[in-house]
Write an enzyme that holds these catalytic residues in place. Structure first.
Site, short mmCIF file in Angstrom:
data_model
loop_
_atom_site.label_atom_id
_atom_site.label_comp_id
_atom_site.label_asym_id
_atom_site.label_seq_id
_atom_site.Cartn_x
_atom_site.Cartn_y
_atom_site.Cartn_z
N CYS A 181 -10.72 -3.28 -4.16
CA CYS A 181 -9.70 -4.24 -4.61
C CYS A 181 -10.36 -5.51 -5.15
CB CYS A 181 -8.74 -4.58 -3.48
SG CYS A 181 -7.59 -3.23 -3.14
N GLU A 185 0.45 5.30 0.49
CA GLU A 185 -0.47 6.34 0.94
C GLU A 185 -0.01 7.72 0.48
OE1 GLU A 185 -1.05 5.72 5.15
OE2 GLU A 185 -2.14 3.85 4.78
N GLU A 187 -3.09 -4.50 -3.00
CA GLU A 187 -3.60 -5.41 -4.03
C GLU A 187 -3.66 -4.72 -5.38
OE1 GLU A 187 -4.81 -4.75 -1.09
OE2 GLU A 187 -5.91 -6.42 -0.21
N CYS A 204 -10.38 -4.98 0.56
CA CYS A 204 -11.51 -4.04 0.51
C CYS A 204 -12.33 -4.27 -0.76
CB CYS A 204 -11.00 -2.60 0.59
SG CYS A 204 -10.36 -1.95 -0.97
N ASN A 259 0.85 -1.21 0.00
CA ASN A 259 0.00 0.00 0.00
C ASN A 259 0.88 1.25 0.00
OD1 ASN A 259 0.61 -0.78 2.70
ND2 ASN A 259 -1.05 0.46 3.51
N CYS A 280 -4.25 0.77 -2.31
CA CYS A 280 -4.05 -0.49 -1.57
C CYS A 280 -2.97 -1.35 -2.24
CB CYS A 280 -5.35 -1.30 -1.56
SG CYS A 280 -6.70 -0.58 -0.63
N1 THU Z 1 -5.23 -1.45 2.60
C1 THU Z 1 -4.67 -2.28 1.68
O1 THU Z 1 -3.60 -2.01 1.14
N2 THU Z 1 -5.33 -3.42 1.37
C2 THU Z 1 -6.47 -3.85 1.96
O2 THU Z 1 -6.97 -4.90 1.64
C3 THU Z 1 -7.10 -3.03 3.00
C4 THU Z 1 -6.50 -1.69 3.24
C5 THU Z 1 -4.50 -0.24 2.96
C6 THU Z 1 -5.13 1.07 2.58
C7 THU Z 1 -4.49 2.01 3.58
O3 THU Z 1 -3.21 2.39 3.11
C8 THU Z 1 -4.30 1.14 4.80
O4 THU Z 1 -4.36 -0.21 4.35
C9 THU Z 1 -5.33 1.37 5.89
O5 THU Z 1 -6.61 1.22 5.41
#
Ligand code: THU
Length: 158
Positions: A115, A63, A74, A112, A61, A72
């Protein structure tokens, strides 16, 4: 009127019960969490996938101060794989995560909705089932295809 229900098939493994290639993919996903950029949530997610040609691609991930601009693990990984190898189906995608204490989650991480939608379209565009491995230190879930993770999925096609 008729009540109905959907059953989602999945297999529960411990790490030791997995095949060697699946353990390697989980290890790659775990490693990828350490390359996450998560200064806002402090939640580090890693993904690793194996393509039909055997190549392994990993991602994490990423940000951003403008929160919705982040992505994310994925989708970072799938979009990179599809951008580099547009003709290669994804055989297996493994996902791992560490919590705000930096510990790997004990229960399987669950991707999520956005994704799942992207995973489904990757599966559909290659017309090839994508296995999903959701990692937790205590147990790992295997789903044999993305459709199992996203019932009632949106699709433009009738
Ligand atoms: N996140 C992912 O990378 N994958 C997931 O399946 C759930 C959430 C990340 C998004 C954000 O950077 C952090 O996790 C918190 O939500």
């Amino acid at each position: 009127m008729k009540e109905s229900s959907i059953t989602i098939p999945f297999v529960v493994y411990t790490y030791d019960e997995l095949s060697e290639p699946d353990r390697q993919l989980i290890d790659e996903a775990r490693e990828a969490t350490f390359r996450s950029y998560a200064p806002y949530s402090h939640f580090s997610v890693g993904a690793a996938l194996r393509l039909a040609n055997g190549n392994v691609v990993s991602g994490s991930n990423q940000e951003n101060a403008a929160y919705p601009s982040g992505l994310c693990a994925e989708r970072t990984t799938l979009f990179y794989a599809n951008a580099q190898y547009p003709d290669q189906p994804v055989e297996t995608l493994a996902i791992a995560a560490r919590n705000t204490q930096g510990e790997f989650l004990s229960h399987p991480i669950s991707p999520c909705g956005a994704c799942r939608q992207v995973m489904l379209e990757t599966e559909q565009r290659h017309a090839h089932p994508m296995r999903i491995l959701l990692y937790g230190t205590r147990q790992i879930y295997e789903l044999k295809q993305v459709g199992d993770l996203l019932p009632f999925a949106f699709s433009e096609i009738e």
